[in-house]
Design an enzyme around this catalytic site. Structure first.
Site, short mmCIF file in Angstrom:
data_model
loop_
_atom_site.label_atom_id
_atom_site.label_comp_id
_atom_site.label_asym_id
_atom_site.label_seq_id
_atom_site.Cartn_x
_atom_site.Cartn_y
_atom_site.Cartn_z
N GLY A 13 0.80 -1.36 0.01
CA GLY A 13 -0.06 0.07 0.04
C GLY A 13 0.84 1.36 0.02
N ASP A 17 -2.83 6.57 0.85
CA ASP A 17 -2.94 7.85 1.84
C ASP A 17 -2.17 7.81 3.28
OD1 ASP A 17 -4.73 10.24 2.63
OD2 ASP A 17 -5.23 8.94 4.18
N ARG A 47 -0.24 -1.57 -6.83
CA ARG A 47 -0.59 -1.90 -8.35
C ARG A 47 0.05 -0.98 -9.25
NH1 ARG A 47 -6.81 -2.76 -7.59
NH2 ARG A 47 -5.99 -0.99 -6.69
N VAL A 87 -1.09 -7.81 -4.57
CA VAL A 87 -0.87 -8.81 -3.40
C VAL A 87 -1.58 -9.96 -3.71
CG1 VAL A 87 -0.45 -6.81 -1.82
CG2 VAL A 87 -2.82 -7.77 -2.24
N LYS A 149 -5.50 -0.85 11.40
CA LYS A 149 -6.77 -1.19 11.77
C LYS A 149 -7.80 -1.07 10.56
CE LYS A 149 -9.27 3.20 12.85
NZ LYS A 149 -10.08 3.94 13.73
N ASP A 178 -2.45 0.57 16.91
CA ASP A 178 -3.73 1.41 17.71
C ASP A 178 -2.95 2.82 17.58
OD1 ASP A 178 -5.30 3.12 18.86
OD2 ASP A 178 -6.58 1.38 19.90
N HIS A 179 -3.26 3.64 16.88
CA HIS A 179 -2.25 4.94 16.70
C HIS A 179 -2.60 5.76 18.12
CE1 HIS A 179 -5.58 6.86 14.81
NE2 HIS A 179 -5.36 8.01 15.11
N LYS A 183 0.37 8.28 21.04
CA LYS A 183 -0.02 9.62 21.38
C LYS A 183 0.79 9.98 22.97
CE LYS A 183 -4.23 10.59 19.01
NZ LYS A 183 -4.04 11.69 18.31
N HIS A 241 -9.51 2.46 20.14
CA HIS A 241 -8.99 3.63 20.76
C HIS A 241 -9.72 3.77 22.50
CE1 HIS A 241 -7.55 4.33 16.67
NE2 HIS A 241 -8.50 5.08 16.50
N LYS A 342 -13.05 19.56 18.20
CA LYS A 342 -12.16 18.40 17.94
C LYS A 342 -11.38 18.40 19.43
CE LYS A 342 -8.07 16.53 15.64
NZ LYS A 342 -8.56 15.21 15.80
P1 NAP Z 1 -5.58 3.80 0.26
O1 NAP Z 1 -5.36 5.22 0.31
O2 NAP Z 1 -6.84 3.32 -0.49
O3 NAP Z 1 -4.60 2.84 -0.09
C1 NAP Z 1 -4.66 1.50 -0.33
C2 NAP Z 1 -3.16 1.10 -0.90
O4 NAP Z 1 -3.26 -0.36 -1.28
C3 NAP Z 1 -3.10 1.88 -2.12
O5 NAP Z 1 -1.50 2.09 -1.98
C4 NAP Z 1 -3.58 0.94 -3.11
O6 NAP Z 1 -2.57 1.14 -4.31
C5 NAP Z 1 -3.15 -0.29 -2.70
N1 NAP Z 1 -3.67 -1.68 -3.29
C6 NAP Z 1 -5.00 -1.75 -3.27
N2 NAP Z 1 -5.53 -2.85 -4.05
C7 NAP Z 1 -4.12 -3.52 -4.24
C8 NAP Z 1 -3.78 -4.88 -4.62
N3 NAP Z 1 -4.58 -5.64 -5.21
N4 NAP Z 1 -2.57 -5.22 -4.60
C9 NAP Z 1 -1.59 -4.47 -4.40
N5 NAP Z 1 -1.81 -2.99 -4.04
C10 NAP Z 1 -3.17 -2.64 -3.88
O7 NAP Z 1 -5.72 3.50 1.93
P2 NAP Z 1 -5.26 4.18 3.30
O8 NAP Z 1 -5.91 5.15 3.81
O9 NAP Z 1 -3.82 4.50 2.78
O10 NAP Z 1 -5.46 2.92 4.31
C11 NAP Z 1 -4.49 1.80 4.56
C12 NAP Z 1 -4.92 0.98 5.54
O11 NAP Z 1 -4.60 1.82 6.85
C13 NAP Z 1 -6.50 0.53 6.05
O12 NAP Z 1 -6.56 -0.87 6.64
C14 NAP Z 1 -6.90 1.71 6.79
O13 NAP Z 1 -8.19 1.29 7.66
C15 NAP Z 1 -5.76 2.03 7.54
N6 NAP Z 1 -5.80 3.41 8.20
C16 NAP Z 1 -5.54 4.35 7.34
C17 NAP Z 1 -5.76 5.77 7.90
C18 NAP Z 1 -5.31 7.00 7.08
O14 NAP Z 1 -5.07 7.94 7.78
N7 NAP Z 1 -5.32 6.59 5.92
C19 NAP Z 1 -5.68 5.90 9.27
C20 NAP Z 1 -5.84 5.03 9.94
C21 NAP Z 1 -5.86 3.45 9.57
P3 NAP Z 1 -2.75 1.02 -5.91
O15 NAP Z 1 -4.16 1.22 -6.31
O16 NAP Z 1 -1.73 1.29 -6.86
O17 NAP Z 1 -2.92 -0.72 -6.01
#
Ligand code: NAP
Length: 489
Positions: A13, A17, A47, A87, A149, A178-179, A183, A241, A342
């Site tokens: 990933g 984000d 990907r 993956v 998570k 668990d971020h 903190k 949390h 907040k």
């Molecule tokens: P995201 O922005 O949607 O990123 C998902 C990632 O997975 C992308 O890099 C995507 O890239 C890749 N991906 C999707 N399908 C794939 C596949 N079949 N093979 C390989 N790569 C693949 O999600 P995110 O916000 O970063 O969140 C990721 C995880 O962190 C989740 O479990 C989320 O619940 C957790 N989380 C995120 C945040 C946050 O602040 N963003 C906070 C707490 C927890 P491609 O499209 O290029 O494949």
């Protein structure tokens, strides 16, 4: 003394984000402090067909403004490599293994690997399986897997996920993020409780009247609506949390401040959560959803949300931890979106002195407040003598400590501390499987009780308020009120 860590990070990933907003800046902070120097490399995989150059540019964009010189940013980003990878495709893990082995040699990493799963949970099992079966784990170093998570969406799915991960990685190598545990003020709870005898001695049902935990957000669901619609506040915030915070506030003192001892006590506290039946849920939990207000749309008007959605964006509840020291102490919790402000804070409300020699209605409760976000610090509300000439009276005083700007500038951001702990092999700030299990057991009972009792009904609250009235009534029924009341000026 700063000790340099040797590690190869493989971030699944890597284009996402979380990686861009949190992981790369946190890794850069570790680099700036010298924890990462020469002997580290990062492989980002996803990907889309990025080149190394493109990836390194993305990393530099992520840390823009944090670097001291452009050269420093370039040197840091030169450790980053991109591997296009699906993956689900076994073949790709072979390419990944070759690159990992090559970088291990190039940077003299000695086989230490961190597999960071920054992806949707549906992929967690398949990645763990492939990493292990396709030879990405090493024999000569550590192999740690970091899992974002949510870890499951109920007991059943969490057990399935855990069983599948444990086939390939033992519990000690699984770091469930668990971020909140990263903190600073959440990390401060054990310090305050166990290094001050004034709190150590009073921290029990004899002296604590109630504890209040508020995690309020001013924003709505924003771009997370698709995920949130199937999760809700109970799964998104309470299961992890809030219950982790409850564990730190109610656990017995660990024998020593080591990860094994802390986890043991946290597990005991979460095991002691009183699991409600349907009547208990009705009596002790309140659910809400934000309506329109302050010129902002209602939850049901958000993109990707059903117009008749019953998903809760707010939950408040009264929790009990039935252990010897905290039995009978109500722990009021609330969290929600589109609330007044907040803020994350914990208020520990002490009982009044057994007899009031100053007459009726003069004493306010002593309250210890942990201010977690946005301005980390502590407050203690005491009663003291009012400066007055003709009468002796009591007034409320606040002892305040705010971590000033200088301390705040040194404070590790949540992910930075957690990544550092992963490198150290310190699991204290990660959730052990047993903690996750007991948390889901508690949350499942609430969800089931609520679904049966409410038949899908949910209270709407105006955006900008502090949730439905029921959340105030919950405390009023016990003769209490929320200490943090930003909606009342
Ligand atoms: P995201 O922005 O949607 O990123 C998902 C990632 O997975 C992308 O890099 C995507 O890239 C890749 N991906 C999707 N399908 C794939 C596949 N079949 N093979 C390989 N790569 C693949 O999600 P995110 O916000 O970063 O969140 C990721 C995880 O962190 C989740 O479990 C989320 O619940 C957790 N989380 C995120 C945040 C946050 O602040 N963003 C906070 C707490 C927890 P491609 O499209 O290029 O494949």
């Amino acid at each position: 003394m700063t000790s340099e860590q040797k590690s190869l990070f493989i971030i699944f990933g890597g284009t996402g984000d979380l990686a861009q907003r949190k992981l790369y800046p946190s890794l850069f902070n570790l680099y700036k402090q010298g924890y990462l120097k020469e002997n580290f490399a990062v492989i980002g995989t996803a990907r889309r067909p990025w080149t190394n150059e493109r990836y390194q540019q993305i990393v530099r964009n992520s840390i823009s403004g944090m670097e001291i010189t452009a050269r420093q940013a370039n040197e840091f980003s030169s450790h980053f490599y991109y591997q296009s990878h699906n993956v689900n495709d076994t073949q790709h893990y072979e390419t990944l293994r070759q690159l990992a082995d090559e970088l291990d040699k190039k940077y003299a990493i000695n086989g230490n690997r961190v597999f960071y799963l920054a992806m949707s949970p549906q992929f967690f099992s398949t990645i763990c399986e492939h990493v292990k079966t396709q030879g990405l784990v090493t024999d000569n170093g550590y192999n740690r897997v970091v899992i974002e998570k949510p870890f499951g969406r109920d007991v059943k799915s969490a057990v399935e996920l855990n069983d599948s991960i444990n086939q390939y990685f033992p519990e000690d190598d699984v770091y469930r993020i668990d971020h909140y545990l990263g903190k600073e003020m959440i990390q401060s709870i054990p310090a305050l409780r166990f290094s001050n005898n004034i709190f150590n001695a009073l921290w029990n049902y004899r002296y604590i009247d109630n504890i209040q935990i508020t995690l309020s957000e001013a924003l709505g669901v924003e771009e997370r609506a698709g995920y949130y619609e199937n999760a809700g506040a109970l799964r998104d915030m309470v299961q992890n949390h809030i219950l982790q915070t409850v564990a730190l506030l109610t656990m017995n003192a660990p024998t020593m401040y080591t990860d094994a001892d802390i986890r043991k006590e946290k597990i005991s506290a979460l095991k002691a959560l009183r699991v409600y039946d349907q009547a208990g849920v009705k009596q002790n939990f309140v659910f809400g959803q934000y309506g329109a207000g302050n010129g902002q749309a209602a939850y049901r008007e958000e993109n990707q949300v059903a117009p008749d959605s019953k998903t809760e964006t707010f939950v408040a509840g009264k929790i009990f931890v039935d252990n010897m020291s905290m039995a009978g102490v109500p722990i009021y919790v609330r969290t929600g979106k589109r609330l007044t402000t907040k803020n994350t804070q914990i208020d520990v409300v002490f009982k009044n002195a057994p007899y009031n020699i100053f007459g009726e209605d003069q004493l306010k409760r002593n309250i210890l407040t942990f201010k977690v976000d946005p301005n980390p610090g502590m407050e203690l509300r005491l009663n003291g003598k009012k400066v007055d000439f003709d009468q002796y009276s009591i007034q409320s005083m606040h002892l305040k400590h705010e971590h000033g700007e200088e301390i705040q500038s040194k404070m590790p951001v949540g992910y930075e501390k957690l990544l550092y702990d992963v490198l150290q092999g310190d699991t204290a700030s990660f959730s052990h499987w047993d903690e996750v299990y007991y948390s889901w057991r508690f949350v499942d009972a609430i969800r089931q009780g609520w679904q049966k009792q409410a038949e899908g009904q949910i209270d709407l609250y105006p955006a900008g308020s502090m949730g439905p009235k029921g959340a105030d009534d919950l405390l009023a029924a016990d003769g209490n009120q929320w200490h943090f009341r930003p909606d009342q000026g």
